[in-house]
Enzyme design. Structure first.
Site, PDB file in Angstrom:
ATOM      1  N   ALA A  32      91.808  49.872 -14.263  1.00  0.00           N
ATOM      2  CA  ALA A  32      92.057  48.624 -13.504  1.00  0.00           C
ATOM      3  C   ALA A  32      90.788  48.067 -12.795  1.00  0.00           C
ATOM      4  CB  ALA A  32      93.255  49.087 -12.458  1.00  0.00           C
ATOM      5  N   LEU A  33      89.788  47.652 -13.749  1.00  0.00           N
ATOM      6  CA  LEU A  33      88.405  47.671 -13.390  1.00  0.00           C
ATOM      7  C   LEU A  33      88.486  46.327 -12.637  1.00  0.00           C
ATOM      8  CD1 LEU A  33      86.495  48.727 -16.586  1.00  0.00           C
ATOM      9  CD2 LEU A  33      87.175  50.041 -14.465  1.00  0.00           C
ATOM     10  N   HIS A  34      87.466  46.122 -11.727  1.00  0.00           N
ATOM     11  CA  HIS A  34      87.277  44.970 -10.827  1.00  0.00           C
ATOM     12  C   HIS A  34      85.942  44.871 -10.784  1.00  0.00           C
ATOM     13  CE1 HIS A  34      86.901  47.492  -7.531  1.00  0.00           C
ATOM     14  NE2 HIS A  34      88.050  48.165  -7.585  1.00  0.00           N
ATOM     15  N   HIS A  37      84.012  47.904  -9.956  1.00  0.00           N
ATOM     16  CA  HIS A  37      83.458  48.876 -10.920  1.00  0.00           C
ATOM     17  C   HIS A  37      82.325  48.270 -11.746  1.00  0.00           C
ATOM     18  CE1 HIS A  37      87.828  49.792 -10.281  1.00  0.00           C
ATOM     19  NE2 HIS A  37      87.290  51.176 -10.187  1.00  0.00           N
ATOM     20  N   GLN A  61      94.954  64.215  -8.651  1.00  0.00           N
ATOM     21  CA  GLN A  61      94.470  63.805  -7.283  1.00  0.00           C
ATOM     22  C   GLN A  61      95.541  62.981  -6.805  1.00  0.00           C
ATOM     23  OE1 GLN A  61      91.052  61.682  -9.359  1.00  0.00           O
ATOM     24  NE2 GLN A  61      91.567  59.873  -7.813  1.00  0.00           N
ATOM     25  N   ASP A 150      84.757  54.482  -1.441  1.00  0.00           N
ATOM     26  CA  ASP A 150      85.320  55.758  -1.392  1.00  0.00           C
ATOM     27  C   ASP A 150      84.340  56.663  -0.726  1.00  0.00           C
ATOM     28  OD1 ASP A 150      88.035  55.255  -2.794  1.00  0.00           O
ATOM     29  OD2 ASP A 150      86.645  54.644  -4.647  1.00  0.00           O
TER      30      ASP A 150
END
Length: 283
Positions: A32-34, A37, A61, A150
């Site tokens: 789900a790259l944006h 990334h 996770q 993150d």
């Protein structure tokens, strides 16, 4: 063309076939790259000779009531983005290849993984540390790239690499934001129009605390109070945590000292959980 590698032996053979002295950059993702990334891909392209990415939605996770089943998986779009960016190879492992049914060995970090997200997502960072170490062992990169959004994940990985003598350099890329300040995230697509309009208040709360710090405030509780007040001003947002922590150890702070502070927040908009953070500099 981006070479797609689906098995561990394929990745190891590709890695072994690189010319001696090749500096290999690695961008591990859940897809789900944006643009966030892709900024990490750009860093790798700039700092390494070759770049490999991975896409793996890591079940280890996700908690039992989290969004594993509905996590976005737009593989065709992701492949097009990586191809356009000139990524050399993509590792697309299956769950059963990374985790044998009787797998019983995991990586547990016992300090920086405990507060913040770790306090609300038990087992999450066990899953993160385990999959990242496995990927490092398979890909054997020289340098790996992770996003500052993150921040706790970055801290856990950095601690794991240090403590276990993993020969991989860790590079943090800056958080990329939408024009209104919302941190880019694969989960933003879950937001309704109303929730999307409310979401930038998360970043505004961090900026408000940063402004208080710039004006001379060093008391951690007062800085947190400033941020929480701004967050509470958006009724659609439900705070999970808003804290000031040491930027490396994630220990709680009384006063922001020369090493600065990590301001970290997690909040819900409906059922969507968003996180963001900001690092206060020295002073």
């Amino acid at each position: 063309m981006t070479l797609i590698l689906r098995t561990i032996p394929q990745v190891r053979a590709w890695r072994k076939g690189l010319p001696a002295g090749t500096r290999l950059g690695f961008v591990p993702t859940m897809g789900a790259l944006h643009e966030g990334h892709m900024s990490l891909v750009a860093l790798s392209k700039a700092q390494a000779d070759r770049t490999i990415a991975s896409i793996f939605v890591n079940p280890l996770q996700f908690g039992p009531n989290e969004d594993l089943s509905r996590y976005p998986r737009p593989l065709e779009n992701d492949l097009a983005l990586l191809e356009a960016a000139g990524v050399d190879a993509l590792f697309l492992p299956a769950v059963e290849d990374l985790y044998p049914k009787d797998a019983s060995t995991f990586v547990v970090e016992e300090q920086v993984s405990l507060p913040l997200c770790g306090a609300f997502r038990p087992g999450h960072f066990r899953g993160v540390a385990t999959v990242v170490l496995k990927l490092f062992n398979i890909v054997a990169p020289d340098v790996a790239f992770f996003g500052q959004k993150d921040a706790q994940q970055c801290a856990v990985i950095a601690r794991m690499v240090r403590d276990l003598d993993v020969p991989v350099e860790i590079v943090r890329g800056p958080t990329l934001r939408e024009a209104d300040g919302l941190a880019m995230s694969s989960r933003n697509i879950y937001l309704s129009p109303e929730d999307r309009a409310a979401a930038p208040a998360i970043h505004r709360s961090l900026v408000a605390a940063e402004a208080a710090f710039a004006a001379g405030e060093r008391d951690a509780k007062r800085l947190v109070a400033v941020g929480r007040t701004v967050l509470a001003g958006e009724p659609r947002l439900k705070e999970q945590y808003w804290e000031a922590r040491h930027p490396a150890s994630l220990a709680p702070l009384v006063t922001v000292g020369p090493e600065g502070a990590l301001l970290a927040v997690a909040a819900y908009l409906g059922t969507t959980r968003l996180i963001d953070n900001l690092v206060l500099g020295a002073g």
